[in-house]
Design a protein around this motif. Structure first.
Motif, PDB file in Angstrom:
ATOM      1  N   UNK A   1      -0.689 183.731  25.021  1.00 47.17           N
ATOM      2  CA  UNK A   1      -0.858 183.981  26.393  1.00 47.17           C
ATOM      3  C   UNK A   1      -1.414 182.693  27.220  1.00 47.17           C
ATOM      4  N   UNK A   2      -2.300 182.186  26.647  1.00 50.13           N
ATOM      5  CA  UNK A   2      -2.895 180.854  27.193  1.00 50.13           C
ATOM      6  C   UNK A   2      -1.654 179.726  27.394  1.00 50.13           C
ATOM      7  N   UNK A   3      -0.805 179.731  26.286  1.00 55.67           N
ATOM      8  CA  UNK A   3       0.083 178.615  26.314  1.00 55.67           C
ATOM      9  C   UNK A   3       1.270 178.915  27.479  1.00 55.67           C
ATOM     10  N   UNK A   4       1.612 180.265  27.675  1.00 52.49           N
ATOM     11  CA  UNK A   4       2.481 180.601  28.929  1.00 52.49           C
ATOM     12  C   UNK A   4       1.985 180.404  30.080  1.00 52.49           C
ATOM     13  N   UNK A   5       0.773 180.766  30.141  1.00 51.67           N
ATOM     14  CA  UNK A   5       0.095 180.713  31.559  1.00 51.67           C
ATOM     15  C   UNK A   5      -0.079 179.135  31.833  1.00 51.67           C
ATOM     16  N   UNK A   6      -0.462 178.410  30.898  1.00 48.70           N
ATOM     17  CA  UNK A   6      -0.611 177.004  30.967  1.00 48.70           C
ATOM     18  C   UNK A   6       0.606 176.189  31.721  1.00 48.70           C
ATOM     19  N   UNK A   7       1.461 176.631  30.852  1.00 48.04           N
ATOM     20  CA  UNK A   7       3.233 176.056  31.365  1.00 48.04           C
ATOM     21  C   UNK A   7       3.677 176.534  32.622  1.00 48.04           C
ATOM     22  N   UNK A   8       3.236 177.774  32.859  1.00 47.24           N
ATOM     23  CA  UNK A   8       3.675 178.467  34.064  1.00 47.24           C
ATOM     24  C   UNK A   8       2.990 177.535  35.285  1.00 47.24           C
ATOM     25  N   UNK A   9       1.923 177.801  35.151  1.00 52.30           N
ATOM     26  CA  UNK A   9       0.872 176.727  36.268  1.00 52.30           C
ATOM     27  C   UNK A   9       1.132 175.507  36.284  1.00 52.30           C
ATOM     28  N   UNK A  10       1.460 174.597  35.005  1.00 52.64           N
ATOM     29  CA  UNK A  10       2.063 173.365  35.201  1.00 52.64           C
ATOM     30  C   UNK A  10       3.212 173.342  36.059  1.00 52.64           C
ATOM     31  N   UNK A  11       4.211 174.048  35.736  1.00 46.87           N
ATOM     32  CA  UNK A  11       5.455 174.050  36.489  1.00 46.87           C
ATOM     33  C   UNK A  11       5.207 174.254  38.221  1.00 46.87           C
ATOM     34  N   UNK A  12       4.227 175.253  38.399  1.00 54.08           N
ATOM     35  CA  UNK A  12       4.010 175.465  39.786  1.00 54.08           C
ATOM     36  C   UNK A  12       3.143 174.359  40.267  1.00 54.08           C
ATOM     37  N   UNK A  13       2.491 173.515  39.589  1.00 47.25           N
ATOM     38  CA  UNK A  13       1.709 172.307  40.189  1.00 47.25           C
ATOM     39  C   UNK A  13       2.779 171.348  40.447  1.00 47.25           C
ATOM     40  N   UNK A  14       3.762 171.042  39.568  1.00 47.84           N
ATOM     41  CA  UNK A  14       4.709 170.077  39.973  1.00 47.84           C
ATOM     42  C   UNK A  14       5.240 170.621  41.096  1.00 47.84           C
ATOM     43  N   UNK A  15       5.768 171.660  41.244  1.00 42.59           N
ATOM     44  CA  UNK A  15       6.466 171.884  42.606  1.00 42.59           C
ATOM     45  C   UNK A  15       5.415 171.891  44.033  1.00 42.59           C
ATOM     46  N   UNK A  16       4.158 172.168  43.536  1.00 43.37           N
ATOM     47  CA  UNK A  16       3.357 172.029  44.806  1.00 43.37           C
ATOM     48  C   UNK A  16       3.193 170.554  45.253  1.00 43.37           C
ATOM     49  N   UNK A  17       3.145 169.513  44.000  1.00 43.39           N
ATOM     50  CA  UNK A  17       3.127 168.151  44.214  1.00 43.39           C
ATOM     51  C   UNK A  17       4.244 167.503  45.031  1.00 43.39           C
ATOM     52  N   UNK A  18       5.315 168.018  44.689  1.00 45.82           N
ATOM     53  CA  UNK A  18       6.565 167.808  45.187  1.00 45.82           C
ATOM     54  C   UNK A  18       6.681 168.119  46.729  1.00 45.82           C
ATOM     55  N   UNK A  19       6.059 169.075  47.012  1.00 45.55           N
ATOM     56  CA  UNK A  19       5.933 169.469  48.362  1.00 45.55           C
ATOM     57  C   UNK A  19       5.160 169.097  49.367  1.00 45.55           C
ATOM     58  N   UNK A  20       4.053 168.050  48.822  1.00 44.52           N
ATOM     59  CA  UNK A  20       3.049 167.530  49.255  1.00 44.52           C
ATOM     60  C   UNK A  20       3.520 166.555  50.565  1.00 44.52           C
ATOM     61  N   UNK A  21       2.685 166.396  51.633  1.00 46.07           N
ATOM     62  CA  UNK A  21       3.077 165.335  52.752  1.00 46.07           C
ATOM     63  C   UNK A  21       2.626 164.078  52.242  1.00 46.07           C
ATOM     64  N   UNK A  22       3.008 163.089  52.441  1.00 47.70           N
ATOM     65  CA  UNK A  22       2.504 161.872  52.137  1.00 47.70           C
ATOM     66  C   UNK A  22       1.275 161.385  52.432  1.00 47.70           C
ATOM     67  N   UNK A  23       0.630 162.091  53.635  1.00 41.62           N
ATOM     68  CA  UNK A  23      -0.825 162.015  53.839  1.00 41.62           C
ATOM     69  C   UNK A  23      -1.721 162.599  52.819  1.00 41.62           C
TER      70      UNK A  23
END
Length: 155
Positions: A63-85
């Motif tokens: 459960x925690x492994x799937x949760x961490x993997x899913x959150x990690x994917x979400x964080x990468x997408x979030x980082x990718x969408x951040x503005x340069x500032x």
């Protein structure tokens, strides 16, 4: 803002090297005093933060492994969408990502997370934690700080 992912990689490397060193050089539950209020104590955490759900018979590992993997994917997408500032957001998220991946590796390989930082006062001990946990906490602190700074700038 993907340039900040080096911080995630560094976090994972430091986390995993420290855990390998602890596992290789210490016995489970061995404690080495460093200075008053701080020991290096080798423990296995089968749950999540503060050993949450550690006594649940094993289902929590995946459960925690799937949760961490899913959150990690979400964080990468979030980082990718951040503005340069949004540098502090990128740093915060990169630290959280590195910590999540560091603990995810432990869960998948061992079925538990290796913890070893033992902070205490007299007989009261904070739950033992590791570099990955520290990176996650620091990332969250940076996010909270940024939210206060942003609110002050908007007012």
């Amino acid at each position: 803002m993907m340039k900040w992912l080096w911080l995630s990689v560094l976090t994972v490397i430091l986390d995993q090297l420290s855990k390998i060193w602890i596992d290789t050089n210490m016995s489970l539950y061995q404690s080495i005093p460093v200075f008053p209020g701080f020991n290096i104590t080798y423990v296995h955490n089968f749950g999540a933060a503060f050993s949450f759900l550690s006594e649940q018979g094993g289902w929590q590992r995946w459960f925690f492994a799937v949760l961490a993997a899913s959150i990690s994917v979400g964080i990468v997408i979030w980082i990718k969408r951040l503005k340069p500032v949004e540098t502090l957001s990128a740093i915060s998220l990169s630290l959280i990502l590195g910590g999540a991946i560091g603990n995810l590796i432990d869960r998948v390989i061992y079925g538990y997370v290796i913890d070893f930082f033992d902070v205490y006062y007299q007989t009261w001990h904070w739950p033992v934690f590791n570099i990955a946990d520290s990176a996650i906490t620091l990332g969250v602190v940076f996010m909270i700080y940024e939210s206060f700074v942003q609110n002050e700038q908007e007012d």
